[in-house]
Design an enzyme around this catalytic site. Structure first.
Site, mmCIF file in Angstrom:
data_model
loop_
_atom_site.group_PDB
_atom_site.id
_atom_site.type_symbol
_atom_site.label_atom_id
_atom_site.label_comp_id
_atom_site.label_asym_id
_atom_site.label_seq_id
_atom_site.Cartn_x
_atom_site.Cartn_y
_atom_site.Cartn_z
ATOM 1 N N CYS A 133 -36.153 35.820 48.438
ATOM 2 C CA CYS A 133 -37.141 36.377 47.605
ATOM 3 C C CYS A 133 -37.215 35.297 46.282
ATOM 4 O O CYS A 133 -36.453 35.370 45.503
ATOM 5 C CB CYS A 133 -36.548 37.805 47.005
ATOM 6 N N CYS A 136 -37.927 37.445 42.875
ATOM 7 C CA CYS A 136 -36.789 38.110 42.663
ATOM 8 C C CYS A 136 -35.693 36.983 41.810
ATOM 9 O O CYS A 136 -35.299 37.417 40.886
ATOM 10 C CB CYS A 136 -35.752 38.769 43.615
ATOM 11 N N ASP A 137 -35.437 36.192 42.475
ATOM 12 C CA ASP A 137 -34.362 35.275 42.121
ATOM 13 C C ASP A 137 -34.650 33.770 41.505
ATOM 14 O O ASP A 137 -33.979 33.086 40.892
ATOM 15 C CB ASP A 137 -33.529 34.849 43.215
HETATM 16 P P1 FAD Z 1 -36.918 49.469 51.867
HETATM 17 O O1 FAD Z 1 -36.281 49.066 50.583
HETATM 18 O O2 FAD Z 1 -36.598 48.333 52.844
HETATM 19 O O3 FAD Z 1 -36.532 50.806 52.258
HETATM 20 C C1 FAD Z 1 -36.856 51.209 53.748
HETATM 21 C C2 FAD Z 1 -35.611 52.341 54.153
HETATM 22 O O4 FAD Z 1 -36.282 52.860 55.313
HETATM 23 C C3 FAD Z 1 -34.429 51.554 54.469
HETATM 24 O O5 FAD Z 1 -33.425 52.174 53.560
HETATM 25 C C4 FAD Z 1 -33.919 51.597 55.986
HETATM 26 O O6 FAD Z 1 -32.764 51.923 56.125
HETATM 27 C C5 FAD Z 1 -34.934 52.989 56.124
HETATM 28 N N1 FAD Z 1 -35.519 52.847 57.659
HETATM 29 C C6 FAD Z 1 -35.913 51.862 58.159
HETATM 30 N N2 FAD Z 1 -36.468 52.160 59.446
HETATM 31 C C7 FAD Z 1 -36.108 53.676 59.474
HETATM 32 C C8 FAD Z 1 -36.434 54.876 60.553
HETATM 33 N N3 FAD Z 1 -37.157 54.197 61.679
HETATM 34 N N4 FAD Z 1 -35.920 56.034 60.390
HETATM 35 C C9 FAD Z 1 -35.242 56.190 59.046
HETATM 36 N N5 FAD Z 1 -35.254 55.369 58.158
HETATM 37 C C10 FAD Z 1 -35.623 54.217 58.281
HETATM 38 N N6 FAD Z 1 -37.446 43.505 44.298
HETATM 39 C C11 FAD Z 1 -37.512 43.343 43.043
HETATM 40 O O7 FAD Z 1 -38.423 43.909 42.533
HETATM 41 N N7 FAD Z 1 -36.519 42.722 42.218
HETATM 42 C C12 FAD Z 1 -35.618 42.124 42.810
HETATM 43 O O8 FAD Z 1 -34.795 41.362 41.856
HETATM 44 C C13 FAD Z 1 -35.426 41.973 44.106
HETATM 45 N N8 FAD Z 1 -34.173 41.419 44.648
HETATM 46 C C14 FAD Z 1 -33.916 41.725 46.044
HETATM 47 C C15 FAD Z 1 -32.764 41.129 46.501
HETATM 48 C C16 FAD Z 1 -32.552 41.217 47.811
HETATM 49 C C17 FAD Z 1 -31.225 40.668 48.317
HETATM 50 C C18 FAD Z 1 -33.585 41.972 48.618
HETATM 51 C C19 FAD Z 1 -33.173 42.157 50.247
HETATM 52 C C20 FAD Z 1 -34.640 42.452 48.186
HETATM 53 C C21 FAD Z 1 -34.820 42.227 46.778
HETATM 54 N N9 FAD Z 1 -36.348 43.007 46.361
HETATM 55 C C22 FAD Z 1 -36.301 42.868 44.843
HETATM 56 C C23 FAD Z 1 -37.239 43.522 47.235
HETATM 57 C C24 FAD Z 1 -37.197 45.003 47.262
HETATM 58 O O9 FAD Z 1 -35.707 45.252 47.569
HETATM 59 C C25 FAD Z 1 -37.998 45.352 48.373
HETATM 60 O O10 FAD Z 1 -39.301 45.128 47.930
HETATM 61 C C26 FAD Z 1 -38.163 47.106 48.000
HETATM 62 O O11 FAD Z 1 -36.756 47.435 48.258
HETATM 63 C C27 FAD Z 1 -39.209 47.472 49.103
HETATM 64 O O12 FAD Z 1 -39.098 48.901 49.150
HETATM 65 P P2 FAD Z 1 -39.286 49.931 50.299
HETATM 66 O O13 FAD Z 1 -39.431 51.133 49.996
HETATM 67 O O14 FAD Z 1 -40.836 49.656 50.991
HETATM 68 O O15 FAD Z 1 -38.593 49.181 51.567
#
Ligand code: FAD
Ligand code: NAP
Length: 309
Positions: A133, A136-137
């Site tokens: 990302c 992010c970094d």
């Molecule tokens: P997610 O956070 O991916 O959540 C989806 C959830 O759905 C997960 O918990 C998963 O277990 C669950 N799930 C999936 N399929 C199923 C299913 N079939 N049934 C039930 N549950 C399910 N963003 C920033 O703003 N700043 C940062 O500094 C930053 N750093 C990051 C560093 C890392 C290492 C990573 C990996 C990401 C980073 N991000 C950062 C990006 C950020 O994490 C994502 O954009 C954000 O979490 C997306 O949110 P979401 O709710 O859409 O999905």
């Protein structure tokens, strides 16, 4: 029957739950197959969430989100949703434990995960110089040299983003032509501090106890091996969109997706199916940031209330 089923307990799903329950919906369950909080809980350093002055971990950032949702009545089911179908106006949810549930509306917020390149050192130095990302970094490498691995549109776009922050950006691609569109490649060529390393395999990401110190590459023609001295290695080799619950028995998907498998939504997070909303990293054009996923979740939660009324 549930009024609203939320699939995924990351920033998008949790915020959808907060807005839906606080907005008056009574019977709302969030399904999360792991721990609530989402993929950001893997991050050790976040400094771009608005209002956070200190650099905090993802765990710290997400710590109170589930408690806040619970306060307003969001139920949490630690289960994986394996399939969502729709019969007339009702959604049917199949869970991994074979349980079947019905819901009047659904928000899918399952996210997407970056693919690993399978390079030696990639996992060892993840979070210690290896990142997926740039938004992010990237700032952690201000005026430093970094490498980008990958040759698609994401790699090229993110290399341009990094070139505005970092000293030198090496873009390492395993073929002699980018997969990215010619338009993006042309844009990249305007940056003097982007060095294209084409037709090279990335053999290893090396480092010490402080983190990454270099990337070892091999020219596929001459077999010459060299080390690029960089402190960051950004890997963009595609993403897996977690859209499996939308897959129907005949192989089609419940709603419209783009070619990458992301859910097509409008500005109100409506999908092509009435009563089904998508939020966060799973949707088209998602900036893949916590603040944006939370915003999507809020919109989807508000829209679900309107739909049920
Ligand atoms: P997610 O956070 O991916 O959540 C989806 C959830 O759905 C997960 O918990 C998963 O277990 C669950 N799930 C999936 N399929 C199923 C299913 N079939 N049934 C039930 N549950 C399910 N963003 C920033 O703003 N700043 C940062 O500094 C930053 N750093 C990051 C560093 C890392 C290492 C990573 C990996 C990401 C980073 N991000 C950062 C990006 C950020 O994490 C994502 O954009 C954000 O979490 C997306 O949110 P979401 O709710 O859409 O999905
Ligand atoms: P992608 O198009 O699948 O490209 C992945 C890149 O990573 C390819 O260049 C591939 O090399 C390389 N790669 C794959 N596995 C690798 C490995 N193990 N080691 C080294 N390199 C590896 O993925 P993406 O760039 O994330 O794009 C996904 C989709 O989103 C695409 O359709 C893209 O067009 C779209 N997108 C569009 C925009 C835009 O329009 N602005 C922006 C971003 C993404 P090969 O080329 O050799 O296969």
């Amino acid at each position: 029957m549930l009024d609203l089923a939320i699939i995924g307990g990351g920033p998008a799903g949790l915020t959808a739950g907060l807005y839906a329950t606080r907005g008056g919906l009574q019977n709302v369950t969030m399904f999360e197959k792991g721990l609530p909080g989402g993929q950001i809980t893997q991050s050790s350093e976040i400094e771009n969430y608005p209002g956070q002055l200190e650099v905090i971990t993802g765990m710290e950032l997400m710590d109170k989100w589930p408690q806040q949702c619970k306060k307003f009545g969001l139920k949490h089911d630690m289960n994986e949703v394996v399939q969502v179908t729709k019969t007339e106006d009702i959604f049917n949810l199949k869970l991994a434990n074979n349980e079947q549930l019905k819901a009047k509306s659904v928000i899918i917020a399952t996210g997407s995960v970056p693919k690993a390149a399978g390079i030696k050192g990639e996992a060892e130095f993840f979070g210690k110089g290896v990142s997926t990302c740039a938004t992010c970094d990237g700032f952690f490498y201000k005026d430093k040299d970094v490498a980008v691995i990958g040759g698609g549109d994401t790699a090229v776009e993110e290399a341009i983003y990094l070139a505005n922050i970092c000293k030198t950006v090496y873009v390492i691609h395993r073929r002699d032509q980018f997969r990215a569109s010619p338009h993006e490649v042309k844009k990249m060529e305007k940056f003097d501090n982007i060095v294209q390393v084409l037709n090279h395999d990335t053999q290893e990401i090396i480092g010490d106890n402080m983190g990454v110190t270099g990337v070892v590459v091999q020219d596929k023609n001459t077999k010459e091996v060299k080390t690029l001295d960089v402190l960051g290695a950004f890997i963009f080799v595609g993403r897996d969109v977690l859209n499996a619950p939308l897959k129907q028995d005949d192989g089609s998907f419940l709603c419209d997706l783009n070619d990458s498998g992301e859910v097509i939504v409008d500005l109100k997070m409506n999908t092509s199916v009435k009563g089904l909303f998508a939020a966060g990293d799973i949707r088209i054009d998602a900036p893949k940031q916590v603040v944006c996923a939370a915003s999507d979740g809020a919109i989807a939660g508000i829209q679900a209330i309107g739909y049920l009324q």
